[in-house]
Design a protein around this motif. Structure first.
Motif, PDB file in Angstrom:
ATOM      1  N   PRO A  39       9.976   4.056  12.589  1.00 11.56           N
ATOM      2  CA  PRO A  39       8.537   4.171  12.474  1.00 11.56           C
ATOM      3  C   PRO A  39       7.990   5.483  13.025  1.00 11.56           C
ATOM      4  O   PRO A  39       6.824   5.787  12.801  1.00 11.56           O
ATOM      5  CB  PRO A  39       8.022   2.990  13.291  1.00 11.56           C
ATOM      6  CG  PRO A  39       9.043   2.790  14.337  1.00 11.56           C
ATOM      7  CD  PRO A  39      10.359   3.184  13.699  1.00 11.56           C
ATOM      8  N   HIS A  82       2.217  -2.173  -5.101  1.00 15.21           N
ATOM      9  CA  HIS A  82       1.972  -0.910  -4.404  1.00 15.21           C
ATOM     10  C   HIS A  82       2.508   0.270  -5.217  1.00 15.21           C
ATOM     11  O   HIS A  82       3.703   0.379  -5.442  1.00 15.21           O
ATOM     12  CB  HIS A  82       2.620  -0.946  -3.025  1.00 15.21           C
ATOM     13  CG  HIS A  82       2.415   0.305  -2.238  1.00 15.21           C
ATOM     14  ND1 HIS A  82       1.196   0.665  -1.722  1.00 15.21           N
ATOM     15  CD2 HIS A  82       3.279   1.292  -1.885  1.00 15.21           C
ATOM     16  CE1 HIS A  82       1.310   1.809  -1.082  1.00 15.21           C
ATOM     17  NE2 HIS A  82       2.561   2.207  -1.164  1.00 15.21           N
ATOM     18  N   ARG A  88       0.576   6.430   9.092  1.00 16.20           N
ATOM     19  CA  ARG A  88       1.222   5.388   8.305  1.00 16.20           C
ATOM     20  C   ARG A  88       0.163   4.493   7.709  1.00 16.20           C
ATOM     21  O   ARG A  88      -0.960   4.454   8.182  1.00 16.20           O
ATOM     22  CB  ARG A  88       2.229   4.606   9.148  1.00 16.20           C
ATOM     23  CG  ARG A  88       1.598   3.915  10.338  1.00 16.20           C
ATOM     24  CD  ARG A  88       2.625   3.299  11.242  1.00 16.20           C
ATOM     25  NE  ARG A  88       2.880   4.230  12.329  1.00 16.20           N
ATOM     26  CZ  ARG A  88       3.867   4.139  13.175  1.00 16.20           C
ATOM     27  NH1 ARG A  88       4.717   3.166  13.063  1.00 16.20           N
ATOM     28  NH2 ARG A  88       4.031   5.002  14.120  1.00 16.20           N
ATOM     29  N   GLU A  89       0.529   3.790   6.670  1.00 14.79           N
ATOM     30  CA  GLU A  89      -0.411   2.918   5.978  1.00 14.79           C
ATOM     31  C   GLU A  89       0.267   1.585   5.700  1.00 14.79           C
ATOM     32  O   GLU A  89       1.397   1.537   5.207  1.00 14.79           O
ATOM     33  CB  GLU A  89      -0.825   3.568   4.656  1.00 14.79           C
ATOM     34  CG  GLU A  89      -1.875   2.797   3.917  1.00 14.79           C
ATOM     35  CD  GLU A  89      -2.309   3.522   2.658  1.00 14.79           C
ATOM     36  OE1 GLU A  89      -2.580   2.833   1.671  1.00 14.79           O
ATOM     37  OE2 GLU A  89      -2.370   4.763   2.675  1.00 14.79           O
ATOM     38  N   SER A  90      -0.402   0.527   6.014  1.00 13.99           N
ATOM     39  CA  SER A  90       0.122  -0.813   5.769  1.00 13.99           C
ATOM     40  C   SER A  90       0.165  -1.087   4.272  1.00 13.99           C
ATOM     41  O   SER A  90      -0.745  -0.732   3.535  1.00 13.99           O
ATOM     42  CB  SER A  90      -0.775  -1.839   6.467  1.00 13.99           C
ATOM     43  OG  SER A  90      -0.339  -3.140   6.160  1.00 13.99           O
ATOM     44  N   ILE A  91       1.228  -1.738   3.818  1.00 15.99           N
ATOM     45  CA  ILE A  91       1.361  -2.113   2.406  1.00 15.99           C
ATOM     46  C   ILE A  91       1.058  -3.601   2.310  1.00 15.99           C
ATOM     47  O   ILE A  91       1.853  -4.446   2.729  1.00 15.99           O
ATOM     48  CB  ILE A  91       2.782  -1.811   1.883  1.00 15.99           C
ATOM     49  CG1 ILE A  91       3.066  -0.313   2.007  1.00 15.99           C
ATOM     50  CG2 ILE A  91       2.933  -2.283   0.453  1.00 15.99           C
ATOM     51  CD1 ILE A  91       4.477   0.075   1.677  1.00 15.99           C
ATOM     52  N   ALA A  92      -0.105  -3.917   1.771  1.00 12.86           N
ATOM     53  CA  ALA A  92      -0.537  -5.309   1.682  1.00 12.86           C
ATOM     54  C   ALA A  92       0.106  -6.024   0.494  1.00 12.86           C
ATOM     55  O   ALA A  92       0.441  -7.199   0.576  1.00 12.86           O
ATOM     56  CB  ALA A  92      -2.059  -5.375   1.583  1.00 12.86           C
ATOM     57  N   ASP A  93       0.283  -5.315  -0.622  1.00 13.63           N
ATOM     58  CA  ASP A  93       0.830  -5.913  -1.844  1.00 13.63           C
ATOM     59  C   ASP A  93       2.086  -5.127  -2.236  1.00 13.63           C
ATOM     60  O   ASP A  93       2.013  -4.164  -2.993  1.00 13.63           O
ATOM     61  CB  ASP A  93      -0.224  -5.861  -2.949  1.00 13.63           C
ATOM     62  CG  ASP A  93       0.286  -6.372  -4.285  1.00 13.63           C
ATOM     63  OD1 ASP A  93       1.323  -7.079  -4.296  1.00 13.63           O
ATOM     64  OD2 ASP A  93      -0.346  -6.068  -5.306  1.00 13.63           O
ATOM     65  N   ALA A  94       3.247  -5.545  -1.724  1.00 12.92           N
ATOM     66  CA  ALA A  94       4.487  -4.795  -1.942  1.00 12.92           C
ATOM     67  C   ALA A  94       4.843  -4.675  -3.421  1.00 12.92           C
ATOM     68  O   ALA A  94       5.336  -3.632  -3.857  1.00 12.92           O
ATOM     69  CB  ALA A  94       5.634  -5.441  -1.172  1.00 12.92           C
TER      70      ALA A  94
END
Length: 131
Positions: free
Chosen positions: A81, A97, A88-94
């Protein structure tokens, strides 16, 4: 565990016909569960032997002789990380995306500009003598 990721540009110079070319390799260094360090090379998504060894020597595109490469350039790729301040950016819909990345063309290992041919050995000696 991966300890380092890098992109290495490897230069090959044929000792038979004097042709020079380069290829980009993805390199992973990792440590196994026993604490041993390993290196993994891939080119265009395919695992290959190290280009720095006779087993990974690449054939000359002009005459077919195989030559061991030498490093020309290297770029480290940060492993996740990273430090706390690393963007960094969170991936909500893998699955959804950036779906276009799945259809993007492969960036080939030889898709970069190749070195300028040095010419025959006599020409190189004359250039060195002139300097």
């Amino acid at each position: 565990m991966i300890t380092e990721l890098a992109l290495e540009r490897v230069l090959f110079a044929c000792g038979r016909c004097w042709h020079e070319w380069s290829i980009d390799y993805d390199v992973q260094q990792y440590r196994d569960d026993q604490g041993s360090d390993w290196e993994y090379f891939s080119r265009d998504g395919t695992s290959v032997p190290s280009p720095y060894t006779p087993a990974g020597a690449v054939p000359c595109p002009l005459c077919g002789r195989r030559w061991v490469g030498r490093i020309l350039a290297r770029r480290r790729i940060p492993t996740a990380p990273g430090p706390a301040e690393t963007p960094r950016e969170s991936i909500a819909d893998a699955t959804g995306h950036r779906p276009e990345r799945h259809g993007a063309p492969l960036l080939g290992a030889t898709a970069h500009s190749q070195p300028k041919p040095p010419g025959p050995p006599a020409e190189r000696a004359a250039v060195v003598a002139a300097d």
